[in-house]
Design an enzyme around this catalytic site. Structure first.
Site, PDB file in Angstrom:
ATOM      1  CD  GLU A 132       6.811  -7.267  -1.191  1.00 40.63           C
ATOM      2  OE1 GLU A 132       6.383  -6.067  -0.695  1.00 40.63           O
ATOM      3  OE2 GLU A 132       6.831  -8.221  -0.415  1.00 40.63           O
TER       4      GLU A 132
ATOM      5  CG  ASP B 222       0.910  -1.132   8.575  1.00 40.15           C
ATOM      6  OD1 ASP B 222       0.101   0.060   8.556  1.00 40.15           O
ATOM      7  OD2 ASP B 222       0.739  -2.212   8.477  1.00 40.15           O
TER       8      ASP B 222
ATOM      9  CB  CYS C 181      -8.151  -4.766   3.968  1.00 43.37           C
ATOM     10  SG  CYS C 181      -6.837  -3.503   4.237  1.00 43.37           S
TER      11      CYS C 181
ATOM     12  CD1 TRP D  17     -35.891  12.750  17.151  1.00 44.98           C
ATOM     13  CD2 TRP D  17     -33.869  13.924  17.320  1.00 44.98           C
ATOM     14  NE1 TRP D  17     -36.261  14.167  17.255  1.00 44.98           N
ATOM     15  CE2 TRP D  17     -34.690  14.967  17.511  1.00 44.98           C
ATOM     16  CE3 TRP D  17     -32.582  14.434  17.269  1.00 44.98           C
ATOM     17  CZ2 TRP D  17     -34.703  16.199  17.878  1.00 44.98           C
ATOM     18  CZ3 TRP D  17     -32.220  15.611  17.686  1.00 44.98           C
ATOM     19  CH2 TRP D  17     -33.334  16.558  17.965  1.00 44.98           C
TER      20      TRP D  17
ATOM     21  NE  ARG E 275      -2.137   8.639 -11.310  1.00 43.60           N
ATOM     22  CZ  ARG E 275      -2.200   7.900 -10.016  1.00 43.60           C
ATOM     23  NH1 ARG E 275      -2.053   8.435  -9.169  1.00 43.60           N
ATOM     24  NH2 ARG E 275      -2.823   6.724 -10.134  1.00 43.60           N
TER      25      ARG E 275
ATOM     26  CB  SER F 285      -0.070  -3.498  -5.684  1.00 49.31           C
ATOM     27  OG  SER F 285      -0.979  -2.322  -5.792  1.00 49.31           O
TER      28      SER F 285
ATOM     29  CB  VAL G 119      15.853  -3.682   0.848  1.00 51.06           C
ATOM     30  CG1 VAL G 119      17.048  -2.688   1.405  1.00 51.06           C
ATOM     31  CG2 VAL G 119      15.467  -3.278  -0.606  1.00 51.06           C
TER      32      VAL G 119
ATOM     33  NE  ARG H  97     -32.366  14.272  22.267  1.00 49.16           N
ATOM     34  CZ  ARG H  97     -33.316  13.418  21.568  1.00 49.16           C
ATOM     35  NH1 ARG H  97     -33.597  13.805  20.419  1.00 49.16           N
ATOM     36  NH2 ARG H  97     -33.771  12.384  22.188  1.00 49.16           N
TER      37      ARG H  97
ATOM     38  CB  ALA I  71      -1.049  -0.107   1.302  1.00 48.75           C
TER      39      ALA I  71
HETATM   40  C1  LIG Z   1      -5.862  -9.364   8.044  1.00 50.83           C
HETATM   41  C2  LIG Z   1      -5.606  -7.968   7.619  1.00 50.83           C
HETATM   42  C3  LIG Z   1      -6.758  -7.175   7.638  1.00 50.83           C
HETATM   43  C4  LIG Z   1      -6.615  -5.837   7.556  1.00 50.83           C
HETATM   44  N1  LIG Z   1      -7.805  -5.222   7.452  1.00 50.83           N
HETATM   45  C5  LIG Z   1      -7.835  -3.849   7.147  1.00 50.83           C
HETATM   46  C6  LIG Z   1      -8.992  -2.947   7.154  1.00 50.83           C
HETATM   47  O1  LIG Z   1     -10.012  -3.343   7.054  1.00 50.83           O
HETATM   48  N2  LIG Z   1      -8.938  -1.496   6.982  1.00 50.83           N
HETATM   49  C7  LIG Z   1      -7.570  -1.014   6.911  1.00 50.83           C
HETATM   50  O2  LIG Z   1      -7.482   0.195   6.953  1.00 50.83           O
HETATM   51  N3  LIG Z   1      -6.530  -1.635   7.173  1.00 50.83           N
HETATM   52  C8  LIG Z   1      -6.468  -2.972   7.340  1.00 50.83           C
HETATM   53  N4  LIG Z   1      -5.394  -3.691   7.436  1.00 50.83           N
HETATM   54  C9  LIG Z   1      -4.113  -3.106   7.724  1.00 50.83           C
HETATM   55  C10 LIG Z   1      -3.401  -3.014   6.224  1.00 50.83           C
HETATM   56  O3  LIG Z   1      -3.627  -3.890   5.532  1.00 50.83           O
HETATM   57  C11 LIG Z   1      -2.044  -2.257   6.247  1.00 50.83           C
HETATM   58  O4  LIG Z   1      -2.055  -1.229   7.104  1.00 50.83           O
HETATM   59  C12 LIG Z   1      -1.505  -1.959   5.110  1.00 50.83           C
HETATM   60  O5  LIG Z   1      -1.122  -2.947   4.317  1.00 50.83           O
HETATM   61  C13 LIG Z   1      -0.250  -1.188   5.238  1.00 50.83           C
HETATM   62  O6  LIG Z   1       0.514  -1.221   4.372  1.00 50.83           O
HETATM   63  P1  LIG Z   1       2.167  -1.035   4.104  1.00 50.83           P
HETATM   64  O7  LIG Z   1       2.506  -0.778   2.789  1.00 50.83           O
HETATM   65  O8  LIG Z   1       2.569  -0.068   5.013  1.00 50.83           O
HETATM   66  O9  LIG Z   1       2.634  -2.367   4.839  1.00 50.83           O
HETATM   67  P2  LIG Z   1       2.348  -3.791   4.017  1.00 50.83           P
HETATM   68  O10 LIG Z   1       1.034  -3.796   3.207  1.00 50.83           O
HETATM   69  O11 LIG Z   1       2.775  -4.902   5.232  1.00 50.83           O
HETATM   70  O12 LIG Z   1       3.449  -4.038   2.915  1.00 50.83           O
HETATM   71  C14 LIG Z   1       4.739  -3.901   3.266  1.00 50.83           C
HETATM   72  C15 LIG Z   1       5.516  -4.643   2.302  1.00 50.83           C
HETATM   73  O13 LIG Z   1       6.896  -4.599   2.371  1.00 50.83           O
HETATM   74  C16 LIG Z   1       7.637  -5.836   2.314  1.00 50.83           C
HETATM   75  N5  LIG Z   1       8.856  -5.527   2.876  1.00 50.83           N
HETATM   76  C17 LIG Z   1       9.096  -5.449   4.171  1.00 50.83           C
HETATM   77  N6  LIG Z   1      10.411  -5.412   4.441  1.00 50.83           N
HETATM   78  C18 LIG Z   1      10.998  -5.603   3.072  1.00 50.83           C
HETATM   79  C19 LIG Z   1      12.488  -5.658   2.672  1.00 50.83           C
HETATM   80  N7  LIG Z   1      13.389  -5.532   3.462  1.00 50.83           N
HETATM   81  N8  LIG Z   1      12.708  -5.806   1.382  1.00 50.83           N
HETATM   82  C20 LIG Z   1      11.570  -5.942   0.434  1.00 50.83           C
HETATM   83  N9  LIG Z   1      10.412  -5.822   0.840  1.00 50.83           N
HETATM   84  C21 LIG Z   1      10.116  -5.788   2.192  1.00 50.83           C
HETATM   85  C22 LIG Z   1       6.608  -6.743   2.702  1.00 50.83           C
HETATM   86  O14 LIG Z   1       6.746  -8.093   2.376  1.00 50.83           O
HETATM   87  C23 LIG Z   1       5.301  -6.277   2.623  1.00 50.83           C
HETATM   88  O15 LIG Z   1       4.881  -6.940   1.272  1.00 50.83           O
HETATM   89  C24 LIG Z   1      -5.368  -5.157   7.222  1.00 50.83           C
HETATM   90  C25 LIG Z   1      -4.359  -6.006   7.657  1.00 50.83           C
HETATM   91  C26 LIG Z   1      -4.456  -7.378   7.506  1.00 50.83           C
HETATM   92  C27 LIG Z   1      -3.323  -8.314   7.874  1.00 50.83           C
END
Ligand SMILES: Cc1cc2nc3c(=O)[nH]c(=O)nc-3n(C[C@H](O)[C@H](O)[C@H](O)COP(=O)(O)OP(=O)(O)OC[C@H]3O[C@@H](n4cnc5c(N)ncnc54)[C@H](O)[C@@H]3O)c2cc1C
Length: 460
Positions: A36, A288, A46, A439, A23, A42, A84, A447, A12
């Protein structure tokens, strides 16, 4: 030579930053390489529980864009199975390990985005690393759980009752597994105040999930083959063919820490309002792996949600593209559901408000999500927390059915606008019998809370 942007982490936050930067800057001006370590980019983490539970038919439906799309349509070079393993700020290079063959190569960068996400919390307890114990964070993790379910697991134990634990418990119950959820706190969903958490427990029990609250897990028992066979608490043990950890996540900052990037009190990378890592030129971080600011309390928080990761990534992309964008902070607005029970929360809970020094009053109401004369209108319980004296809304929690949870967005908007509960009473919300009583429950809650604010002052 174009400038080179290296993105670490292809979900994300990372891919939002990369796409937004593209863009605004063309291929001749900016080369973008995203690494990755997993097999997918991508993807919607969730959506994992809904895929495991069978509501989403195909795994590929969770993938927004694949490597080929990024290459062809965005000119972004995405390298999956590339981890990485080192970040050197003095030479401005990353060391990249090809996961399949183990070869490590240096790659130079001008700008770097840290988007490494989070890792599931795995306490140092016996057996917690055994095969059959799964954390769920990436799509690769989801595949492993799904495979264990497909291979015929009959009993699952979910350790921890946060929203991921809840969603995973429901998913496995839908697949016909016997599911037990073990939670140390008095109720599941500790982001809710306990009386609302109790409603969540009732809904889970109603769908056949055994909820064991007030029980601390002390370890995982393993069989002769070394695989997990049961989850042990102080008093008993729960047999399990598979164990899912739902104990929350912590920022994945191993790489950042080794490179000397600043970490905050929550453990996340410290960034400024433009998502630049504090004190480092050309180093950005989002999602995150960062900590951010709570918009009500002003304190540092780590709120790992996809909604923030995407917005923060976009902010980076705009700034990298020569624009100006900022990320103000979060309210911790979140929604989820168990069976047909919807759950929403935003801002500060009552206990949390007290903990960080607010004097607050709270009121809870129960109403319906449609006119009471329609067949089976869903019940809605709303708890609001307001500041004593000013009546400013500090937070709200909603548990209910029939369109209850997304009402939390009204609360989030009111908090952001700095509204008092008194002002909220006059909000011009829509009304028709299928959508709310005359309401709306939000107005009734405002309220009641305004009355509580008034009587707290009168008593004082
Ligand atoms: C089961 C589940 C349900 C969820 N439901 C919701 C929801 O309903 N609503 C909501 O808002 N959020 C939800 N979330 C949270 C949301 O998915 C995360 O907050 C979001 O994916 C964070 O995005 P990110 O890119 O920061 O991290 P991530 O999605 O964790 O992506 C990080 C990526 O970095 C890669 N990576 C890490 N270190 C390295 C490295 N050294 N070299 C190369 N690649 C690396 C990992 O493999 C991973 O693919 C949910 C999460 C889970 C697990």
């Amino acid at each position: 030579m174009p400038e080179r942007l290296v993105v670490i982490g292809g979900d994300a936050a990372g891919m939002s930053a990369a796409s937004q930067a593209r863009r605004r800057r063309n291929r001749r001006d900016l080369e973008i390489v995203a690494f990755e370590r997993g097999r997918h980019v991508s993807y919607s983490a969730c959506g994992i529980p809904y895929w495991i539970g069978g509501e989403v038919a195909r795994e590929r439906d969770l993938i927004a864009r694949d490597v080929a799309t990024f290459a062809d349509e965005y000119g972004i070079d995405v390298k999956t199975n590339h981890e990485v393993v080192g970040l050197d700020l003095s030479t401005r290079t990353v060391s990249v390990r090809q996961v399949d063959i183990g070869v490590i190569e240096p790659v130079a960068f001008d700008q770097v985005v840290m988007a490494t996400g989070a890792v599931p919390v795995r306490p140092d307890l016996p057996g917690l690393d055994a095969p059959g114990v799964f954390g769920v964070q990436t799509l690769d993790d989801g595949e492993r759980v799904r495979a264990a379910v497909d291979e015929g697991a009959r009993r699952a134990v979910v350790v921890g009752g946060g929203y991921v634990g809840l969603e995973m418990a429901e998913a496995m119950a839908r697949r016909g597994l016997e599911v037990t959820l073990v939670e140390a706190a008095p109720e599941p969903m500790s982001t809710l105040d306990t009386e609302l958490g109790a409603m969540v427990r009732e809904a889970m029990t109603g769908m056949g999930i055994a909820v064991r609250t007030g029980e601390k897990v002390v370890g995982v028992e393993v069989g002769q083959d070394g695989r997990a066979v049961a989850v042990r608490t102080a008093d008993t043990s729960y047999p399990a063919d598979l164990v899912v950890l739902g104990l929350g996540v912590r920022p994945d900052t191993a790489l950042a820490a080794a490179a000397g990037l600043p970490l905050g009190e929550t453990g996340g990378i410290r960034v400024d309002h433009r998502m630049r890592v504090l004190g480092e030129d050309g180093v950005w971080a989002a999602g995150d792996c960062v900590e951010t600011r709570h918009l009500v309390g002003g304190h540092a928080v780590h709120v790992p949600l996809g909604t923030h990761a995407n917005k923060q990534g976009r902010v980076i992309g705009i700034n990298l593209g020569g624009g100006y964008a900022t990320f103000p902070g979060v309210l911790g607005t979140a929604v989820t559901k168990v069976c047909d029970l919807e759950i929403g929360r935003t801002g500060l809970g009552e206990a949390e408000a007290r903990r960080i020094g607010f004097q607050s009053v709270a009121a809870t109401i129960t109403s319906t999500s449609a006119a009471g004369y329609l067949p089976e209108p869903g019940s809605v319980t709303i708890k609001l927390v307001a500041e004593r004296r000013t009546g400013r809304l500090l937070g709200g929690q909603i548990v209910g059915r029939g369109g209850a949870a997304k009402r939390v967005d009204v609360l989030a908007t009111a908090i952001t606008a700095g509204m008092t509960v008194e002002e909220m009473i006059s909000l011009d919300l829509g009304y028709a019998p299928p959508f709310s009583p005359l309401w709306d429950p939000v107005l009734v809650a405002a309220r009641k809370t305004a009355e509580a604010v008034e009587s707290a002052e009168y008593r004082h």
